[in-house]
Design a protein around this motif. Sequence first.
Motif, PDB file in Angstrom:
ATOM      1  N   LEU A   1     -23.831 -15.477   0.861  1.00  0.00           N
ATOM      2  CA  LEU A   1     -22.428 -15.077   0.728  1.00  0.00           C
ATOM      3  C   LEU A   1     -21.544 -16.292   0.431  1.00  0.00           C
ATOM      4  O   LEU A   1     -20.617 -16.218  -0.375  1.00  0.00           O
ATOM      5  CB  LEU A   1     -21.968 -14.383   2.018  1.00  0.00           C
TER       6      LEU A   1
ATOM      7  N   PRO B   1     -14.237  -4.919  -7.226  1.00  0.00           N
ATOM      8  CA  PRO B   1     -14.430  -3.506  -7.575  1.00  0.00           C
ATOM      9  C   PRO B   1     -15.308  -2.752  -6.572  1.00  0.00           C
ATOM     10  O   PRO B   1     -15.277  -1.533  -6.527  1.00  0.00           O
ATOM     11  CB  PRO B   1     -15.130  -3.565  -8.946  1.00  0.00           C
ATOM     12  N   VAL B   2     -16.082  -3.487  -5.766  1.00  0.00           N
ATOM     13  CA  VAL B   2     -17.036  -2.844  -4.870  1.00  0.00           C
ATOM     14  C   VAL B   2     -16.534  -2.791  -3.426  1.00  0.00           C
ATOM     15  O   VAL B   2     -16.738  -1.798  -2.720  1.00  0.00           O
ATOM     16  CB  VAL B   2     -18.399  -3.603  -4.890  1.00  0.00           C
ATOM     17  N   MET B   3     -15.885  -3.849  -2.975  1.00  0.00           N
ATOM     18  CA  MET B   3     -15.534  -3.935  -1.558  1.00  0.00           C
ATOM     19  C   MET B   3     -14.359  -3.008  -1.248  1.00  0.00           C
ATOM     20  O   MET B   3     -13.361  -3.003  -1.962  1.00  0.00           O
ATOM     21  CB  MET B   3     -15.194  -5.380  -1.163  1.00  0.00           C
TER      22      MET B   3
ATOM     23  N   LYS C   1     -24.361   2.751 -14.831  1.00  0.00           N
ATOM     24  CA  LYS C   1     -24.651   3.662 -13.712  1.00  0.00           C
ATOM     25  C   LYS C   1     -24.111   5.066 -13.951  1.00  0.00           C
ATOM     26  O   LYS C   1     -24.191   5.913 -13.068  1.00  0.00           O
ATOM     27  CB  LYS C   1     -24.010   3.129 -12.424  1.00  0.00           C
TER      28      LYS C   1
ATOM     29  N   SER D   1      -6.512 -16.203   1.370  1.00  0.00           N
ATOM     30  CA  SER D   1      -7.458 -15.737   2.383  1.00  0.00           C
ATOM     31  C   SER D   1      -7.201 -16.364   3.745  1.00  0.00           C
ATOM     32  O   SER D   1      -7.849 -15.994   4.717  1.00  0.00           O
ATOM     33  CB  SER D   1      -8.891 -16.013   1.940  1.00  0.00           C
TER      34      SER D   1
ATOM     35  N   LEU E   1     -21.774 -16.858  -3.094  1.00  0.00           N
ATOM     36  CA  LEU E   1     -21.017 -15.859  -3.868  1.00  0.00           C
ATOM     37  C   LEU E   1     -19.519 -16.198  -3.859  1.00  0.00           C
ATOM     38  O   LEU E   1     -18.847 -16.192  -4.886  1.00  0.00           O
ATOM     39  CB  LEU E   1     -21.232 -14.456  -3.268  1.00  0.00           C
TER      40      LEU E   1
ATOM     41  N   ARG F   1     -14.790 -21.885   0.453  1.00  0.00           N
ATOM     42  CA  ARG F   1     -15.096 -21.910   1.888  1.00  0.00           C
ATOM     43  C   ARG F   1     -14.588 -23.208   2.540  1.00  0.00           C
ATOM     44  O   ARG F   1     -14.041 -23.197   3.639  1.00  0.00           O
ATOM     45  CB  ARG F   1     -16.607 -21.790   2.098  1.00  0.00           C
TER      46      ARG F   1
HETATM   47  N1  CAA Z   1     -18.529  -4.766 -10.441  1.00  0.00           N
HETATM   48  C1  CAA Z   1     -18.872  -3.465 -10.379  1.00  0.00           C
HETATM   49  N2  CAA Z   1     -19.895  -3.018  -9.621  1.00  0.00           N
HETATM   50  C2  CAA Z   1     -20.626  -3.936  -8.961  1.00  0.00           C
HETATM   51  C3  CAA Z   1     -20.345  -5.310  -8.992  1.00  0.00           C
HETATM   52  C4  CAA Z   1     -19.250  -5.716  -9.778  1.00  0.00           C
HETATM   53  N3  CAA Z   1     -18.882  -7.001  -9.873  1.00  0.00           N
HETATM   54  N4  CAA Z   1     -21.256  -5.954  -8.209  1.00  0.00           N
HETATM   55  C5  CAA Z   1     -22.050  -5.030  -7.696  1.00  0.00           C
HETATM   56  N5  CAA Z   1     -21.674  -3.798  -8.149  1.00  0.00           N
HETATM   57  C6  CAA Z   1     -22.240  -2.489  -7.784  1.00  0.00           C
HETATM   58  C7  CAA Z   1     -23.628  -2.298  -8.332  1.00  0.00           C
HETATM   59  O1  CAA Z   1     -23.579  -1.750  -9.645  1.00  0.00           O
HETATM   60  C8  CAA Z   1     -24.222  -1.306  -7.332  1.00  0.00           C
HETATM   61  O2  CAA Z   1     -23.756  -0.014  -7.618  1.00  0.00           O
HETATM   62  P1  CAA Z   1     -24.577   1.317  -7.084  1.00  0.00           P
HETATM   63  O3  CAA Z   1     -24.492   1.319  -5.597  1.00  0.00           O
HETATM   64  O4  CAA Z   1     -23.863   2.440  -7.710  1.00  0.00           O
HETATM   65  O5  CAA Z   1     -25.977   1.122  -7.582  1.00  0.00           O
HETATM   66  C9  CAA Z   1     -23.587  -1.744  -6.016  1.00  0.00           C
HETATM   67  O6  CAA Z   1     -22.392  -2.457  -6.367  1.00  0.00           O
HETATM   68  C10 CAA Z   1     -24.516  -2.635  -5.238  1.00  0.00           C
HETATM   69  O7  CAA Z   1     -24.857  -3.758  -6.078  1.00  0.00           O
HETATM   70  P2  CAA Z   1     -26.350  -4.274  -6.328  1.00  0.00           P
HETATM   71  O8  CAA Z   1     -27.308  -3.123  -6.247  1.00  0.00           O
HETATM   72  O9  CAA Z   1     -26.344  -5.115  -7.556  1.00  0.00           O
HETATM   73  O10 CAA Z   1     -26.626  -5.309  -5.204  1.00  0.00           O
HETATM   74  P3  CAA Z   1     -26.500  -5.140  -3.669  1.00  0.00           P
HETATM   75  O11 CAA Z   1     -26.872  -3.792  -3.171  1.00  0.00           O
HETATM   76  O12 CAA Z   1     -27.232  -6.328  -3.156  1.00  0.00           O
HETATM   77  O13 CAA Z   1     -24.942  -5.327  -3.386  1.00  0.00           O
HETATM   78  C11 CAA Z   1     -23.046  -6.631  -2.914  1.00  0.00           C
HETATM   79  C12 CAA Z   1     -24.248  -6.446  -3.831  1.00  0.00           C
HETATM   80  C13 CAA Z   1     -22.082  -5.455  -3.091  1.00  0.00           C
HETATM   81  C14 CAA Z   1     -22.376  -7.924  -3.343  1.00  0.00           C
HETATM   82  C15 CAA Z   1     -23.560  -6.653  -1.423  1.00  0.00           C
HETATM   83  O14 CAA Z   1     -24.575  -7.605  -1.300  1.00  0.00           O
HETATM   84  C16 CAA Z   1     -22.475  -6.989  -0.451  1.00  0.00           C
HETATM   85  O15 CAA Z   1     -21.708  -6.131  -0.035  1.00  0.00           O
HETATM   86  N6  CAA Z   1     -22.416  -8.285  -0.017  1.00  0.00           N
HETATM   87  C17 CAA Z   1     -21.404  -8.761   0.897  1.00  0.00           C
HETATM   88  C18 CAA Z   1     -20.154  -9.114   0.129  1.00  0.00           C
HETATM   89  C19 CAA Z   1     -19.077  -9.645   1.034  1.00  0.00           C
HETATM   90  O16 CAA Z   1     -19.239  -9.831   2.221  1.00  0.00           O
HETATM   91  N7  CAA Z   1     -17.904  -9.915   0.433  1.00  0.00           N
HETATM   92  C20 CAA Z   1     -16.798 -10.506   1.132  1.00  0.00           C
HETATM   93  C21 CAA Z   1     -16.770 -11.977   0.861  1.00  0.00           C
HETATM   94  S1  CAA Z   1     -15.429 -12.784   1.657  1.00  0.00           S
HETATM   95  C22 CAA Z   1     -14.177 -12.612   0.550  1.00  0.00           C
HETATM   96  O17 CAA Z   1     -14.305 -12.192  -0.541  1.00  0.00           O
HETATM   97  C23 CAA Z   1     -12.826 -12.960   1.047  1.00  0.00           C
HETATM   98  C24 CAA Z   1     -12.359 -14.326   0.844  1.00  0.00           C
HETATM   99  O18 CAA Z   1     -11.243 -14.543   1.173  1.00  0.00           O
HETATM  100  C25 CAA Z   1     -13.138 -15.424   0.272  1.00  0.00           C
END
Ligand code: CAA
Length: 306
Positions: A250, A165-167, A74, A138, A253, A259
């Motif tokens: 989710l 890295p994203v959240m 990217k 969690s 994921l 869960r």
């Molecule tokens: N590392 C780096 N970057 C990543 C990545 C990773 N592992 N996964 C996704 N990305 C980046 C992508 O490159 C993309 O970047 P740009 O915006 O610059 O293009 C961006 O994140 C979005 O990814 P995608 O386009 O591939 O896919 P998406 O738009 O469908 O997003 C997602 C994917 C970020 C996972 C989104 O679907 C999302 O936010 N889902 C909800 C996730 C969530 O709720 N997480 C919490 C779970 S609960 C938990 O974790 C706690 C627990 O205790 C269990």
Amino acid sequence: MSAGTDDAAPRDVEALAMSETQRVLVVGSGTMGAGIAQVCAQAGMEVAMTDVSTSGLERGLQGIHRSLAKLVEKGKLDAAGRDAVLARIATGPDAGAHAANADLIVEAIPEKMELKLALFRELSAKAPSHALFGTNTSSLSVTEIAGASVDPARVVGLHFFNPVPVMELLEVVRGLATSDATIARALAFAGAIGKKAIVVKDFPGFATSRLGVMLGCEAMRMVEQGVASPADIDTAMKLGYRHPMGPLELTDLVGLDVRLSILEHLHRELGEQFRPPALLRQMVRAGHLGRKTGRGFYVYDAAPKG
Ligand code: CAA
């Protein structure tokens, strides 16, 4: 704070905390541990990531490689930047061997209280007296985990979200004995790795898991009751409520086993509304754990996504 420490204004505590968190030990190299190691290394910290399983460590590193490759793709990171991040991550099987050098230890091992207690007991005896201890649990009790440490005041919940890295959120959980200085250091750490922090009281499920897990749980009951297909339930929440992902996607994921263990804990602590659906138990018994095993509510390509 006594009158003699007036000079130690909050800003100074923060500056100290920033400079203190240079060396991080991440224990556990699963999805969460690898993500935590990655964001710390991206923030310039020296990281040791450990795991008792060599193949687990290898998988964790592969996940970091895949995630960094996305950033390079990217244009958010160049090849030299990627190599520098990777060079800051050391790996090994023995957490105890790295504890003496750590400013911050983040535990990201399976959600089993006995394992966490044993780890905190061992590492708190080996770590320097300034080291901060974070648990990525969690839903388990931070207060109970802290009880195994030689200094529970330095123990805090550092709850990350997948994909790390994203959240943007870091849920900072204050145990009964967690000191104000520890909270200040945890918040400074969140800032240093670019996360927005909230501080919550140590209570089963905190502010996030309690709500997130309930949505997934109801979605599974709806599948059991034949209300709609998994795909339609997910579409309902994505298009009707603008969730980035549906509750069943989710769950895939996060991992069905993860869960289930959260639900079992919340069922014990908070009551009947968290009873795990029979369907979830069956799927876990069948090894359908979600993306990581290639099958959950959906079927995935062979390689799990990073
Ligand atoms: N590392 C780096 N970057 C990543 C990545 C990773 N592992 N996964 C996704 N990305 C980046 C992508 O490159 C993309 O970047 P740009 O915006 O610059 O293009 C961006 O994140 C979005 O990814 P995608 O386009 O591939 O896919 P998406 O738009 O469908 O997003 C997602 C994917 C970020 C996972 C989104 O679907 C999302 O936010 N889902 C909800 C996730 C969530 O709720 N997480 C919490 C779970 S609960 C938990 O974790 C706690 C627990 O205790 C269990």
